[in-house]
Write a protein that holds these residues in place. Structure first.
Motif, PDB file in Angstrom:
ATOM      1  N   PRO A 533       0.826  -1.219   0.000  1.00  6.71           N
ATOM      2  CA  PRO A 533       0.000   0.000   0.000  1.00  6.71           C
ATOM      3  C   PRO A 533       0.858   1.267   0.000  1.00  6.71           C
ATOM      4  CG  PRO A 533      -0.751  -1.556   1.667  1.00  6.71           C
ATOM      5  CD  PRO A 533       0.575  -2.039   1.194  1.00  6.71           C
ATOM      6  N   GLY A 534       0.737   2.049  -1.064  1.00 10.74           N
ATOM      7  CA  GLY A 534       1.536   3.260  -1.176  1.00 10.74           C
ATOM      8  C   GLY A 534       2.869   3.048  -1.842  1.00 10.74           C
ATOM      9  N   GLY A 535       3.134   1.838  -2.339  1.00 13.13           N
ATOM     10  CA  GLY A 535       4.398   1.572  -3.008  1.00 13.13           C
ATOM     11  C   GLY A 535       5.579   1.735  -2.065  1.00 13.13           C
ATOM     12  N   ALA A 536       6.511   2.625  -2.420  1.00 15.87           N
ATOM     13  CA  ALA A 536       7.717   2.818  -1.604  1.00 15.87           C
ATOM     14  C   ALA A 536       7.395   3.285  -0.193  1.00 15.87           C
ATOM     15  CB  ALA A 536       8.647   3.817  -2.286  1.00 15.87           C
ATOM     16  N   ALA A 537       6.233   3.912   0.000  1.00 20.10           N
ATOM     17  CA  ALA A 537       5.856   4.355   1.350  1.00 20.10           C
ATOM     18  C   ALA A 537       5.725   3.176   2.297  1.00 20.10           C
ATOM     19  CB  ALA A 537       4.542   5.134   1.298  1.00 20.10           C
ATOM     20  N   ALA A 538       5.402   1.992   1.769  1.00 16.80           N
ATOM     21  CA  ALA A 538       5.265   0.802   2.610  1.00 16.80           C
ATOM     22  C   ALA A 538       6.618   0.325   3.130  1.00 16.80           C
ATOM     23  CB  ALA A 538       4.575  -0.313   1.835  1.00 16.80           C
ATOM     24  N   ILE A 539       7.696   0.660   2.420  1.00 16.77           N
ATOM     25  CA  ILE A 539       9.028   0.294   2.894  1.00 16.77           C
ATOM     26  C   ILE A 539       9.379   1.101   4.138  1.00 16.77           C
ATOM     27  CG2 ILE A 539      11.483   0.253   2.304  1.00 16.77           C
ATOM     28  CD1 ILE A 539      10.655  -0.072  -0.629  1.00 16.77           C
ATOM     29  N   ARG A 540       8.982   2.350   4.132  1.00 19.51           N
ATOM     30  CA  ARG A 540       9.285   3.233   5.263  1.00 19.51           C
ATOM     31  C   ARG A 540       8.306   3.075   6.417  1.00 19.51           C
ATOM     32  NH1 ARG A 540       9.865   6.417   0.627  1.00 19.51           N
ATOM     33  NH2 ARG A 540       7.784   7.324   0.941  1.00 19.51           N
ATOM     34  N   SER A 541       7.135   2.502   6.133  1.00 20.30           N
ATOM     35  CA  SER A 541       6.081   2.386   7.147  1.00 20.30           C
ATOM     36  C   SER A 541       5.606   0.938   7.251  1.00 20.30           C
ATOM     37  CB  SER A 541       4.905   3.301   6.797  1.00 20.30           C
ATOM     38  OG  SER A 541       5.321   4.645   6.712  1.00 20.30           O
ATOM     39  N   PRO A 542       6.252   0.122   8.080  1.00 24.43           N
ATOM     40  CA  PRO A 542       5.891  -1.297   8.178  1.00 24.43           C
ATOM     41  C   PRO A 542       4.425  -1.556   8.514  1.00 24.43           C
ATOM     42  CG  PRO A 542       8.028  -0.933   9.181  1.00 24.43           C
ATOM     43  CD  PRO A 542       7.484   0.421   8.846  1.00 24.43           C
ATOM     44  N   TRP A 543       3.752  -0.616   9.170  1.00 20.67           N
ATOM     45  CA  TRP A 543       2.343  -0.839   9.496  1.00 20.67           C
ATOM     46  C   TRP A 543       1.511  -1.037   8.233  1.00 20.67           C
ATOM     47  CZ3 TRP A 543      -1.666   2.238   7.815  1.00 20.67           C
ATOM     48  CH2 TRP A 543      -1.346   3.531   7.355  1.00 20.67           C
ATOM     49  N   ARG A 544       1.936  -0.449   7.127  1.00 22.37           N
ATOM     50  CA  ARG A 544       1.215  -0.624   5.871  1.00 22.37           C
ATOM     51  C   ARG A 544       1.297  -2.077   5.406  1.00 22.37           C
ATOM     52  NH1 ARG A 544       0.432   4.170   2.421  1.00 22.37           N
ATOM     53  NH2 ARG A 544       0.822   6.050   3.661  1.00 22.37           N
ATOM     54  N   MET A 545       2.429  -2.746   5.679  1.00 26.26           N
ATOM     55  CA  MET A 545       2.541  -4.153   5.298  1.00 26.26           C
ATOM     56  C   MET A 545       1.711  -5.031   6.228  1.00 26.26           C
ATOM     57  SD  MET A 545       4.117  -4.031   2.550  1.00 26.26           S
ATOM     58  CE  MET A 545       3.878  -5.794   2.341  1.00 26.26           C
ATOM     59  N   ALA A 546       1.616  -4.644   7.499  1.00 22.37           N
ATOM     60  CA  ALA A 546       0.718  -5.373   8.399  1.00 22.37           C
ATOM     61  C   ALA A 546      -0.718  -5.275   7.890  1.00 22.37           C
ATOM     62  CB  ALA A 546       0.829  -4.804   9.813  1.00 22.37           C
ATOM     63  N   LEU A 547      -1.096  -4.093   7.426  1.00 18.72           N
ATOM     64  CA  LEU A 547      -2.428  -3.897   6.844  1.00 18.72           C
ATOM     65  C   LEU A 547      -2.616  -4.793   5.620  1.00 18.72           C
ATOM     66  CD1 LEU A 547      -4.153  -0.474   6.151  1.00 18.72           C
ATOM     67  CD2 LEU A 547      -3.966  -2.183   4.346  1.00 18.72           C
ATOM     68  N   ALA A 548      -1.586  -4.844   4.754  1.00 18.38           N
ATOM     69  CA  ALA A 548      -1.692  -5.637   3.527  1.00 18.38           C
ATOM     70  C   ALA A 548      -1.938  -7.108   3.831  1.00 18.38           C
ATOM     71  CB  ALA A 548      -0.419  -5.478   2.707  1.00 18.38           C
ATOM     72  N   TYR A 549      -1.310  -7.607   4.875  1.00 17.63           N
ATOM     73  CA  TYR A 549      -1.454  -9.024   5.213  1.00 17.63           C
ATOM     74  C   TYR A 549      -2.752  -9.298   5.979  1.00 17.63           C
ATOM     75  CZ  TYR A 549       3.111 -10.740   3.700  1.00 17.63           C
ATOM     76  OH  TYR A 549       4.182 -11.151   2.947  1.00 17.63           O
ATOM     77  N   LEU A 550      -3.175  -8.377   6.832  1.00 17.73           N
ATOM     78  CA  LEU A 550      -4.283  -8.673   7.743  1.00 17.73           C
ATOM     79  C   LEU A 550      -5.618  -8.090   7.288  1.00 17.73           C
ATOM     80  CD1 LEU A 550      -2.486  -8.083  11.157  1.00 17.73           C
ATOM     81  CD2 LEU A 550      -2.991 -10.271  10.057  1.00 17.73           C
ATOM     82  N   GLY A 551      -5.583  -6.950   6.598  1.00 21.12           N
ATOM     83  CA  GLY A 551      -6.825  -6.338   6.159  1.00 21.12           C
ATOM     84  C   GLY A 551      -7.773  -6.097   7.317  1.00 21.12           C
ATOM     85  N   SER A 552      -9.023  -6.545   7.150  1.00 16.96           N
ATOM     86  CA  SER A 552     -10.044  -6.334   8.186  1.00 16.96           C
ATOM     87  C   SER A 552      -9.830  -7.203   9.416  1.00 16.96           C
ATOM     88  CB  SER A 552     -11.441  -6.606   7.609  1.00 16.96           C
ATOM     89  OG  SER A 552     -11.526  -7.940   7.132  1.00 16.96           O
ATOM     90  N   ASP A 553      -8.901  -8.179   9.327  1.00 19.75           N
ATOM     91  CA  ASP A 553      -8.621  -9.045  10.477  1.00 19.75           C
ATOM     92  C   ASP A 553      -7.592  -8.441  11.427  1.00 19.75           C
ATOM     93  OD1 ASP A 553     -10.362 -10.989   9.515  1.00 19.75           O
ATOM     94  OD2 ASP A 553      -8.798 -11.952   8.323  1.00 19.75           O
ATOM     95  N   ALA A 554      -7.125  -7.232  11.131  1.00 14.56           N
ATOM     96  CA  ALA A 554      -6.104  -6.606  11.978  1.00 14.56           C
ATOM     97  C   ALA A 554      -6.662  -6.339  13.362  1.00 14.56           C
ATOM     98  CB  ALA A 554      -5.626  -5.312  11.341  1.00 14.56           C
TER      99      ALA A 554
END
Length: 736
Positions: A533-554
């Motif tokens: 989510p957000g491309g390169a912004a996801a590298i700087r913000s790990p929470w975006r990758m948590a969102l990508a994996y968990l979605g509504s199950d976060a």
């Protein structure tokens, strides 16, 4: 016994290491006549005498060589006997093809240290003491053959005493090119004070920041025990969290800070003197701001006479970190030292020019041997053997960049350049390539580069005229680098785990299982892709990758930390600015965020590094992961992230279970692929394998399953090794 005369050619690292004086002494001891000299190709010898003595001489050229020499070949041919008297060192002829090898810079030897501390010696406490067995080499060389006029010592005329040593075959400094003394050599300077060294010690003891000119550039130094000084350095250098390296006076001092076994001790005391990453002792007397929240410290011992004097006079460890701002390259020229005026309170300089900037190398012990993580001072430009002889330039990756030039079966992997994100680093990259090309007389007809069209290294390669351009997929280059590091050619099952690599399918790769050799690869498996989510912004913000994996199950605790969660979730769901990635690095990031460890990073890989640091192996357990057989084999990282989110255990236990689960998945995936390919050798490469815990778990699991495992040792497993892989892939195509 009849007289014979031979013409001998010695190749390898045989210039700048006292090889000619050694040959002179060996011939004189055996009563032989002739001469020895340097040229652009190495060392040439003509030797004459009784045949038995000549045989002993030829054998001794290898077996008795000086400590810094690396003799690769000794070739001889018969000549007519001339009957000349004595043995001489002859001048170096100009011209010729540069085929000789250059020694890396080497730490101050024991003989020079004895003189440094001897009040009766004329070089007592002289910061630039050196001899044929130690001192600057690569950083002062401007060309070959390695003679004083082609070094940055050319401007220092020898005094009568140094000239006598230089000319005396019985002296340790016979033909030592950087030889000097207080009467004729370089001098220290610090803001016009009479005693620069004493003032530097006073500044450090008072908590000040001092820029110190070393072998390959300037460093920034503070008292490692002062939290205020270390915090101030962080603030001025704009380096929020990344650990600083520490220089300690000796091995005994190192053992008060870290666990130092025999392997670590040999690395710390080697002539290369790298930074060694070691387990930190609980009561280590190091300021918290030096290495915040880190279980390891990066230690190094003094490697120049100036360092020895400084550490002895101060009496305690110092932080010694590259003098730069943020991600710019290390400052090395005196005319650019003004860039440090906003950081350093004082500047300790000297007037010996540095020709090539070179950062400190970084290594770690891994399973009983040295593993290089940053290959630079002390290692470069010593070559690596490769299975081709053509001339190739490989331009490397974008992050942790190195370049590689190759010819004649030698690969010259460059010093650490850094991240190609600004003009200064790009200039260092371009200047370095030109210097290596001149130094080793390489005129590549083939240039290899990464597939990523926006990498500055790729753009540089594509702009070069009159060359054949070879594009190399990033993870194929990683595996080829591991093969070259181990002297293997494949095929192997390659596990390439890192943060980012351009995939031919338009997605971002980084969790790959390849069948690979130098000639090609097949992608047989990968981590199941998720959006970034957000491309390169996801590298700087790990929470975006948590969102990508968990979605509504976060879990709500994670969602509540981020006011933009809903908007970013919608963007990812719609596929807007959310490219797919199979990156293992991003998987580590997601788990680091889930356990509340790191939502935003300040340097590359920080979340994954801190996740490894907190792992608590005291409690058993590994999260289950689906590994689905098929074409390709798919490993579902989402299982790990969900398990971590659902686990109520402490973060350290969650980290351990995650590491074990992913390592087990790697072993199971490789086992499936072995059944399909009958290949039982696995090569591990990519930045994720800098993680000692994960690497050890994977290697242990693979070996228990009957695999032969190849890991990096001489070349970085991160992107610093990519250029070597690119070079070999392009080079072997020339021989086919």
């Amino acid at each position: 016994m009849s007289p014979v005369r031979l013409a001998i050619r010695v190749s390898g690292v045989v210039q700048g290491v006292g090889y000619r004086p050694f040959v002179h002494a060996l011939a004189t001891r055996l009563g032989l006549a002739g001469h020895v000299g340097n040229d652009a190709s190495g060392v040439f010898i003509e030797v004459e005498g009784v045949d038995e003595a000549v045989d002993v001489f030829v054998a001794g050229l290898r077996s008795e060589a000086p400590p810094l020499a690396v003799v690769e070949s000794v070739r001889s041919a018969s000549l007519a006997v001339e009957g000349e008297p004595g043995f001489r060192i002859v001048p170096s002829p100009a011209g010729g093809t540069a085929d000789t090898l250059i020694s890396a810079d080497s730490t101050t030897c024991a003989d020079c240290l004895r003189e440094l501390w001897d009040p009766a010696d004329r070089r007592y406490r002289y910061p630039f003491i050196n001899c044929t067995h130690c001192g600057p080499r690569f950083t002062i060389v401007r060309g070959v053959p390695y003679d004083r006029p082609l070094t940055t010592m050319a401007g220092f005329a020898l005094c009568a005493e140094c000239a006598a040593e230089y000319a005396d075959p019985a002296d340790r400094r016979f033909h030592a090119q950087p030889v000097c003394c207080p009467a004729c050599g370089p001098r220290l300077f610090l803001d016009g004070v009479a005693d620069p060294l004493a003032s530097t010690v006073e500044f450090l003891a008072a908590g000040k920041i001092v820029a110190i000119k070393g072998l390959g550039g300037y460093h920034l130094a503070v008292d490692a025990g002062s939290d205020d000084a270390a915090a101030l350095l962080r603030s001025r250098k704009h380096r929020e969290d990344k650990p600083f390296a520490i220089m300690v006076p000796d091995l005994a001092a190192a053992r008060t800070l870290c666990t130092v076994d025999d392997v670590a001790a040999s690395m710390l005391t080697s002539r290369r003197r790298p930074i060694v990453l070691l387990p930190r002792l609980p009561d280590a007397a190091v300021a918290p701001a030096v290495s915040p929240g880190n279980r390891r410290l990066g230690l190094m011992l003094p490697y120049t006479p100036l360092h020895h004097l400084l550490l002895a006079d101060l009496g305690r460890p110092i932080v010694l970190t590259s003098a730069n701002i943020s991600d710019e390259p290390i400052v090395y020229r005196d005319d650019e030292v003004t860039r440090l005026s906003g950081i350093a309170d004082a500047i300790l300089s000297h007037d010996r020019p540095i020709h090539m900037r070179t950062d400190d190398s970084v290594v770690r012990p891994f399973r009983g041997r040295e593993q290089v993580q940053r290959r630079s001072r002390g290692y470069v430009p010593e070559p690596l053997g490769v299975p081709f002889t053509g001339q190739v330039l490989a331009c490397g990756a974008e992050l942790k960049n190195t370049f590689c030039l190759a010819k004649g079966g030698h690969a010259f992997l460059s010093h650490h350049i850094g991240d190609l994100e600004n003009y200064e680093t790009l200039r260092s990259f371009v200047d370095g390539i030109e210097h290596f090309r001149r130094l080793f007389d390489i005129h590549p007809g083939v240039v290899a580069h990464d597939l990523h069209p926006e990498y500055l290294s790729t753009k540089y390669a594509l702009e070069l005229p009159d060359v054949e351009q070879v594009s190399v997929q990033h993870h194929h280059a990683h595996i080829a680098s591991c093969l070259a590091d181990n002297g293997a050619e494949g095929p192997v099952l390659g596990v390439a785990f890192d943060g980012t690599g351009y995939g031919p399918d338009g997605t971002i790769w980084g969790g790959e299982f390849l069948l690979a050799d130098y000639f090609g690869f097949s992608r047989l498996g990968h981590l199941e892709p998720v959006p970034m989510p957000g491309g390169a912004a996801a590298i700087r913000s790990p929470w975006r990758m948590a969102l990508a994996y968990l979605g509504s199950d976060a879990p709500s605790s994670l969602v509540s930390r981020h006011v933009t969660w809903s908007a970013v979730s919608s963007m990812a769901h719609a596929g807007v600015n959310s490219p797919l990635t199979s990156s293992a690095g991003r998987l580590f990031d997601a788990v680091a965020s889930v356990v509340g460890l790191r939502d935003v990073i300040n340097y590359e890989g920080q979340a994954a590094i801190e996740l490894e640091q907190i792992a608590d192996l005291a409690e058993p357990g590994a999260y289950p992961v689906r590994v689905v057989d098929g074409d390709p084999v798919r490993v579902f990282g989402v299982d790990l992230v969900r398990a971590a989110a659902a686990d109520s255990a402490r973060a350290g236990v969650v980290s351990a279970r995650f590491h074990r689960g992913l390592a087990d998945a790697v072993v199971r995936a490789c086992s499936l692929l072995r059944e399909r390919t009958s290949v039982g050798v696995v090569a591990l490469s990519g930045g994720v394998f800098q993680n000692c815990l994960f690497s050890d778990l994977v290697v242990t699991g693979l070996e228990a399953s009957g695999f032969t495992v190849l890991t990096h040792s001489r070349v970085p497993t991160n992107d610093g090794g990519v250029s070597l892989g690119q070079a070999v892939i392009a080079g072997v195509s020339l021989r086919s």
